[in-house]
Design a protein around this motif. Structure first.
Motif, mmCIF file in Angstrom:
data_model
loop_
_atom_site.group_PDB
_atom_site.id
_atom_site.type_symbol
_atom_site.label_atom_id
_atom_site.label_comp_id
_atom_site.label_asym_id
_atom_site.label_seq_id
_atom_site.Cartn_x
_atom_site.Cartn_y
_atom_site.Cartn_z
ATOM 1 N N ASP A 27 0.685 -1.384 0.091
ATOM 2 C CA ASP A 27 -0.370 0.443 -0.390
ATOM 3 C C ASP A 27 1.060 1.279 0.417
ATOM 4 O O ASP A 27 0.178 2.368 -0.923
ATOM 5 C CB ASP A 27 -1.203 0.207 0.880
ATOM 6 N N LYS A 195 -18.484 -5.749 -9.096
ATOM 7 C CA LYS A 195 -17.151 -5.743 -7.903
ATOM 8 C C LYS A 195 -18.764 -5.823 -6.413
ATOM 9 O O LYS A 195 -19.573 -5.250 -6.797
ATOM 10 C CB LYS A 195 -16.863 -4.976 -7.620
ATOM 11 N N ARG A 197 -20.043 -4.359 -2.767
ATOM 12 C CA ARG A 197 -19.628 -3.116 -1.895
ATOM 13 C C ARG A 197 -18.994 -3.212 -1.065
ATOM 14 O O ARG A 197 -19.127 -4.644 -0.303
ATOM 15 C CB ARG A 197 -21.070 -2.750 -1.501
ATOM 16 N N PRO A 198 -17.555 -2.831 -0.585
ATOM 17 C CA PRO A 198 -17.006 -2.645 0.562
ATOM 18 C C PRO A 198 -18.725 -2.957 1.140
ATOM 19 O O PRO A 198 -19.443 -1.755 1.752
ATOM 20 C CB PRO A 198 -16.403 -1.319 0.286
ATOM 21 N N LEU A 199 -17.793 -3.342 2.654
ATOM 22 C CA LEU A 199 -18.381 -3.574 3.932
ATOM 23 C C LEU A 199 -18.266 -2.662 4.717
ATOM 24 O O LEU A 199 -17.192 -1.726 4.303
ATOM 25 C CB LEU A 199 -17.746 -4.610 4.608
#
Length: 657
Positions: A27, A195, A197-199
């Protein structure tokens, strides 16, 4: 466009070379690279970052192909080209559908064509063999076949054409092949999966406030329970110590010890018998100490006694089995075992003779070293005597020279003493001045002491008055009123509240119950101890029986061994041992003779030393007389100086004051 995709691939190769997996985080590295590529187009920037991050994330999958490729073609490749092979493998496996054949071929052509041709042929020829097997070991086989292997197989014909074109370019265009006519094949329309959905970030759980602890004043445990627990622990510890001590000391009867008087009498009788006998044999004729007494040489504990008893029981069972086999018709050990035993004894005798020879040789070498040491000492004594005579002669000369110098100095002092007189008056005046100073100082000291004594007496009288007042206050009576009923409760209205009488009664009942329980435990322990003691006594009886039987067997074996011919003469047969013994006796006699000569010389030297001491005492008296005369001359010189100089104070007087 061809040059753009080639430059983007080269930029991705350079970034991948900069990344080190063990030292950097992915990252952080991607953030730094995105900052560095801010001036670039967003699509190009996204392409580079996706390729680099994908290569790093799928490093384990890509290393399977690259490591084997370098293992086969490592001689003609360098380590710096590894990153470009990794990126080409990633693009062919994961991004070929998105890029298309034209862009992919442009990227291949922008790099080294020969190396790319070598890698693509290696990759697509081994795709369905060991590469698929290795990927199946890392990921699920169905997933690998559906998402990676099948798309690559669909691109197989186009890849073959691309590889052939690269081969033509490498060979210089000598071999030109016509490309087959490409037929369009219908393909299913595939929508890209959205994709997930992000949590969402979880909300912080509110922490509960700490509750205040209950104050100690609400309830306090009674001291009696704590005292009872302490007494219980002490009693338990004491019982464990007594039990351990009883287990350690309960089997003294198994090791009976004789009194000191009996031991002394027995040892005296043994010494008298040994002094009358002469032991000429090499082996000792006495029994081992373990067979003489029934008592054990060491104190056996319970485990050792049980172990020894079990061993003897096992030996008894084996002996009974052997007797049963003999009764049934079995044979004793053959004559070969007897011959083997005799040969072992013969070898042992030879080994003992060698040990005796070695010991005698060591004694002889020791005697020779002692004789050489005495000779060296005699030589050193002679040289020391010569040095002493030389030093005595030098000292005599030095003493004569010193006496001559003292005589000359004495004459010189007498000449100086005659020129100094009249110093007595100065000494008297100085003495008077000193006496007056001492009187003044003593008067001042008396005055100071008198003042200090008066102040101390006043302080003592004041303290005595204060002490009398305190004692008078303490002597007054102090009335204490105590109204307390033992049968009433305190009135706190608590559960289980009781009066002092009830508490004492309950404690007494509890104490009685504990005493009965302890008594039962004690009786149980004593019973177990008695049973164990009885078992050990039985085991000791069996052990003593077996030891007596073994001692008798040892005595019988010894008599049989001594009855054999040539047993006692085994040691004297060795001629070398006899010769070494004779040589040792001769060396000892010679050493004794040298010692006698040395003792005679020591007596003569002592007599000579006594004579020299008598002479030295005479010279010492002479020296003491010269020293006294020297001191008298110094005193007379000082008196003359004081007479001549009345106001000069001598050094000795100043030191005395």
């Amino acid at each position: 466009m061809a040059s753009i995709h080639g430059s983007l691939a080269k930029e991705a190769i350079a970034l991948l070379n900069k990344f080190s997996a063990g030292r950097q985080c992915l990252d952080d590295f991607m953030e730094d690279t995105s900052k560095d590529l801010q001036n670039m187009d967003t699509l190009h920037k996204k392409f580079i970052l996706d390729v680099v991050s994908g290569c790093i994330e799928h490093k384990k999958l890509l290393d399977v192909v690259i490591n084997v490729f370098y293992g086969q073609n490592g001689k003609c490749l360098s380590r710096d080209d590894r990153s470009q092979f990794v990126i080409i493998c990633y693009l062919a496996t994961f991004s070929l559908d998105d890029l298309g054949l034209q862009r992919f071929s442009n990227i291949i052509k922008s790099l080294d064509i020969k190396k790319m041709h070598m890698f693509l042929t290696f990759f697509f020829t081994n795709l369905t063999t060991w590469i698929q097997d290795e990927w199946n070991s890392i990921y699920d086989a169905a997933y690998v076949e559906k998402h990676w292997i099948n798309p690559l197989l669909r691109w197989g014909p186009e890849m073959d054409i691309l590889i052939d074109r690269l081969a033509v370019k490498i060979s210089g265009g000598s071999q030109v092949k016509k490309a087959p006519i490409k037929t369009t094949e219908p393909q299913e329309f595939s929508l890209s999966k959205p994709k997930p959905r992000p949590l969402p970030m979880p909300e912080l759980i509110p922490q509960q406030e700490k509750s205040k602890p209950v104050p100690k004043s609400t309830y306090m445990a009674p001291k009696e329970t704590q005292m009872m627990e302490e007494i219980k622990q002490k009693n338990h510890q004491r019982t464990e110590e007594l039990l351990y001590e009883a287990n350690m000391k309960q089997f003294r009867c198994g090791n009976p010890q004789k009194s000191e008087h009996t031991k002394r009498v027995v040892s005296q009788i043994k010494e008298n018998l040994d002094s009358k006998l002469k032991f000429n044999s090499f082996h000792s004729s006495e029994l081992p100490s373990s067979y003489k007494n029934n008592s054990w040489p060491i104190k056996l504990n319970s485990a050792a006694i049980l172990r020894q008893g079990a061993l003897y029981d096992h030996q008894l069972e084996k002996e009974l089995q052997r007797m049963e086999s003999l009764v049934e018709g079995a044979r004793e050990p053959s004559s070969f075992h007897q011959w083997q035993k005799e040969m072992r004894e013969k070898d042992l005798q030879e080994e003992l003779a060698k040990i005796e020879r070695r010991r005698l040789e060591g004694r002889i070498s020791y005697e020779e070293a002692a004789m050489a040491r005495t000779r060296i000492m005699e030589r050193n004594q002679k040289t020391a005597q010569l040095q002493k005579e030389e030093t005595a002669q030098l000292m005599r000369r030095y003493a004569e020279k010193r006496l001559q110098e003292e005589k000359e100095m004495r004459d010189l002092v007498q000449q100086v003493a005659e020129g100094h007189k009249n110093s007595k008056t100065a000494k008297e005046k100085l003495q008077k001045i000193k006496q007056s100073i001492v009187k003044e100082v003593s008067e001042q000291r008396r005055e100071l002491l008198r003042q200090a004594l008066e102040e101390a007496q006043a302080e003592l009288s004041r303290r005595f008055e204060i002490i009398c007042e305190i004692r008078a206050i303490e002597s007054l009576p102090h009335v204490r009123v105590r109204n307390f009923d033992d049968s009433e409760t305190a009135g706190h209205e608590l559960l289980g509240e009781m009066s002092l009488v009830e508490l004492k009664e309950r404690l007494a009942l509890l104490r009685e119950a504990q005493q009965t329980q302890q008594q039962e435990k004690r009786e149980h322990i004593l019973e177990e101890k008695q049973n164990k003691k009885q078992l050990l006594l039985e085991q000791l009886d069996t052990i003593n029986l077996h030891t007596r039987a073994l001692a008798q067997a040892a005595v019988i074996r010894k008599k049989e061994r001594e009855a054999r011919p040539g047993f006692r003469q085994a040691r004297t047969r060795d001629e070398t041992v006899l010769a070494l013994q004779k040589k040792l006796v001769e060396k000892q006699q010679e050493h004794q003779r040298l010692k006698q000569i040395e003792s005679r010389k020591a007596k003569h030297s002592e007599q000579a030393a006594a004579h020299t001491e008598e002479r030295n005492t005479g010279t010492h008296d002479k020296k003491s007389l010269t020293v006294k005369s020297w001191e008298e001359l110094e005193l007379s010189l000082e008196r003359h100086i004081q007479k001549d100089a009345p106001y000069v104070v001598s050094q000795t007087e100043t030191l005395k004051t």
